[in-house]
Design an enzyme around this catalytic site. Structure first.
Site, PDB file in Angstrom:
ATOM      1  N   ASP A 112       6.703 -22.102   7.743  1.00  0.00           N
ATOM      2  CA  ASP A 112       7.886 -22.940   7.483  1.00  0.00           C
ATOM      3  C   ASP A 112       7.460 -24.348   7.057  1.00  0.00           C
ATOM      4  O   ASP A 112       8.015 -24.938   6.127  1.00  0.00           O
ATOM      5  CB  ASP A 112       8.825 -22.971   8.699  1.00  0.00           C
ATOM      6  CG  ASP A 112       8.109 -22.965  10.027  1.00  0.00           C
ATOM      7  OD1 ASP A 112       6.859 -22.862  10.034  1.00  0.00           O
ATOM      8  OD2 ASP A 112       8.762 -23.067  11.079  1.00  0.00           O
ATOM      9  N   TYR A 126       4.788  -4.828   4.701  1.00  0.00           N
ATOM     10  CA  TYR A 126       5.247  -3.932   3.635  1.00  0.00           C
ATOM     11  C   TYR A 126       4.702  -2.511   3.806  1.00  0.00           C
ATOM     12  O   TYR A 126       5.198  -1.569   3.190  1.00  0.00           O
ATOM     13  CB  TYR A 126       4.849  -4.461   2.250  1.00  0.00           C
ATOM     14  CG  TYR A 126       5.518  -5.772   1.867  1.00  0.00           C
ATOM     15  CD1 TYR A 126       6.592  -6.271   2.592  1.00  0.00           C
ATOM     16  CD2 TYR A 126       5.078  -6.510   0.787  1.00  0.00           C
ATOM     17  CE1 TYR A 126       7.194  -7.470   2.257  1.00  0.00           C
ATOM     18  CE2 TYR A 126       5.677  -7.713   0.441  1.00  0.00           C
ATOM     19  CZ  TYR A 126       6.738  -8.180   1.188  1.00  0.00           C
ATOM     20  OH  TYR A 126       7.342  -9.373   0.852  1.00  0.00           O
ATOM     21  N   ASP A 168       4.184 -13.469  -0.935  1.00  0.00           N
ATOM     22  CA  ASP A 168       5.221 -13.031  -1.868  1.00  0.00           C
ATOM     23  C   ASP A 168       6.252 -14.150  -2.053  1.00  0.00           C
ATOM     24  O   ASP A 168       6.628 -14.514  -3.179  1.00  0.00           O
ATOM     25  CB  ASP A 168       5.886 -11.776  -1.264  1.00  0.00           C
ATOM     26  CG  ASP A 168       6.722 -11.023  -2.273  1.00  0.00           C
ATOM     27  OD1 ASP A 168       6.786 -11.455  -3.419  1.00  0.00           O
ATOM     28  OD2 ASP A 168       7.326 -10.007  -1.881  1.00  0.00           O
ATOM     29  N   LYS A 221       2.237 -17.691  11.209  1.00  0.00           N
ATOM     30  CA  LYS A 221       3.331 -18.027  12.120  1.00  0.00           C
ATOM     31  C   LYS A 221       2.799 -17.750  13.528  1.00  0.00           C
ATOM     32  O   LYS A 221       3.365 -16.955  14.298  1.00  0.00           O
ATOM     33  CB  LYS A 221       4.558 -17.162  11.756  1.00  0.00           C
ATOM     34  CG  LYS A 221       5.846 -17.551  12.428  1.00  0.00           C
ATOM     35  CD  LYS A 221       6.449 -18.846  11.901  1.00  0.00           C
ATOM     36  CE  LYS A 221       7.680 -19.213  12.718  1.00  0.00           C
ATOM     37  NZ  LYS A 221       8.136 -20.586  12.499  1.00  0.00           N
ATOM     38  N   ASP A 271       6.459 -17.411  -5.341  1.00  0.00           N
ATOM     39  CA  ASP A 271       7.626 -17.679  -6.190  1.00  0.00           C
ATOM     40  C   ASP A 271       8.066 -19.136  -6.063  1.00  0.00           C
ATOM     41  O   ASP A 271       8.488 -19.764  -7.043  1.00  0.00           O
ATOM     42  CB  ASP A 271       8.788 -16.745  -5.826  1.00  0.00           C
ATOM     43  CG  ASP A 271       8.664 -15.408  -6.548  1.00  0.00           C
ATOM     44  OD1 ASP A 271       7.556 -15.126  -7.055  1.00  0.00           O
ATOM     45  OD2 ASP A 271       9.647 -14.650  -6.600  1.00  0.00           O
TER      46      ASP A 271
END
Ligand code: NAD
Length: 372
Positions: A225, A143, A249, A193, A253
């Site tokens: 994943d 970001y 992020d 990852k 959620d």
């Protein structure tokens, strides 16, 4: 000895002021039973700040926050300000505040309360007992990394973002995760990852190194994943989930969906000096001003503030126990389905504040600040 804590209070827009009023009610309840005193200083942020000062984060608000031991925020935004330039919208004020306070780690607990197990998007037997915290790096990663932008090359446009992590950024957030795990069930799951990304390979290496100083805490590494699948398949297998900015992020959620209503979820963003506490939800313009909002996410954020910034673990536990008890009794705001007639925002706040007072009067929850 009783202290005095300075708390910056930024109600913001929409339901922000309504839910913040209930959070403050609970802090007053703690004062009532002989706890420390709180000095609240109010500031503007978001749309209300734009209306009053033309910017979403006025310098006066920054100064109020810098002088406080903790910042309690409601929510920002709403359709009135949606057509503004992206750099002068209410949400920009929130991002700027996080940057100014240098809060580099975000904590989002996701706990399935027994009385609400039926609200989860998953079957009760899958989610019952889920109690995890996502520890998300907040100031680095894709970001913020450079180069970024939309560029033209060979007559075609390309969008570019860059994931950058420096060792010290990984180290400091990893320490936070291990320290938190020590106060809980002593397990850290680090998400990356590393099979594809160099930034993740460094992440894994540094987290492993930091973990060597916390031999009493179990450390496991999961690819993002795989983690996304396991959150749905076996959410009870997690205690502390340590993630970079983007993975956190998304996964936070996903974890929120395990617990039910968005009106229940608190958060804390911490730096070396500051703590910013806010409900996960937004300003809910559809129900603003109607005394229908669920104040529990904000009240639970107040509990996190007591725990992480003010070292009042017992008071934090008392508030959390009060919330759970009230829900168990079947008290509900309209966002949570239930058998009884739903109560208003203020009524829910009153009931939780009264219950907190009762619990604090019992010796188990005596509200004195703990020794550091
Ligand atoms: P939202 O979280 O405000 O609302 C989503 C839905 O959840 C709505 O139906 C709302 O009524 C309900 N809801 C949210 N909080 C609730 C509560 N405490 N009690 C009961 N119901 C609740 O998200 P949105 O509608 O996407 O966004 C509305 C505005 O809030 C936008 O301007 C958005 O940019 C802003 N926003 C701000 C924050 C923040 O301040 N941290 C976060 C998300 C969105």
């Amino acid at each position: 000895m009783h202290g005095m804590f300075k708390v910056a209070v930024l109600p913001g827009d929409g339901i922000g002021p309504e839910v913040i009023a209930e959070g403050l009610k609970v802090l007053r309840a703690i004062e009532e039973v002989g706890g420390p005193r709180f000095r609240f200083q109010a500031g503007l942020v978001g749309g209300c700040a734009i209306d009053a000062t033309a910017v979403p984060l006025p310098p006066e608000t920054i100064s109020i926050c810098n002088q406080a031991q903790a910042v309690l925020l409601g929510a920002v935004g709403g359709p009135r300000w949606d057509s503004r330039r992206p750099d002068n919208r209410p949400e920009t004020g929130l991002l700027q505040l996080r940057q100014r306070l240098k809060v580099y780690v975000n904590l989002r607990p996701a706990r399935v309360i027994d009385a609400l197990v039926g609200l989860s998007a998953l079957k009760p037997d899958r989610v019952r007992g889920t109690d995890l915290v996502i520890v998300r790096e907040l100031m680095g990663g894709i970001y913020f990394g450079n180069p970024r932008g939309i560029f033209s090359k060979n007559g075609e446009r390309m969008g570019v973002n860059t994931e950058v992590y420096r060792e010290h950024e990984i180290e400091r957030v990893a320490h936070r995760a291990f320290q938190l795990a020590r106060q809980r069930r002593k397990k850290v799951t680090s998400v990356d990852k590393a099979n594809v990304l160099e930034s993740s390979r460094l992440w894994r290496e540094v987290v492993t190194r930091v973990g060597e100083s916390y031999r009493d805490v179990e450390l496991e590494h999961l690819y993002v994943d795989n983690c996304a699948m396991r959150l749905i398949d076996r959410p009870t297998s997690f205690d502390v989930l340590l993630t970079n900015n983007m993975f956190g992020d998304i996964l936070s959620d996903e974890a929120a969906m395990l617990t039910g209503s968005i009106g229940l979820l608190p958060s804390a963003s911490l730096g070396e000096r500051s703590g910013l506490y806010e409900p996960v939800h937004g300003s809910a313009p559809d129900i603003a001003g109607r005394n229908r909002a669920n104040p529990i996410a904000t009240i639970a954020s107040v509990a996190m503030m007591l725990r992480h910034s003010l070292r009042m673990e017992r008071a934090a536990l008392a508030i959390e126990a009060a919330i759970e008890k009230v829900l168990k009794q079947g008290v509900r705001t309209p966002d949570i389905p239930g058998r009884k007639r739903p109560v208003s925002t203020t009524r829910m706040g009153n009931i939780i504040a009264q219950e907190t007072v009762k619990l604090l009067k019992s010796s188990r929850f005596h509200p004195e600040p703990e020794a550091s």
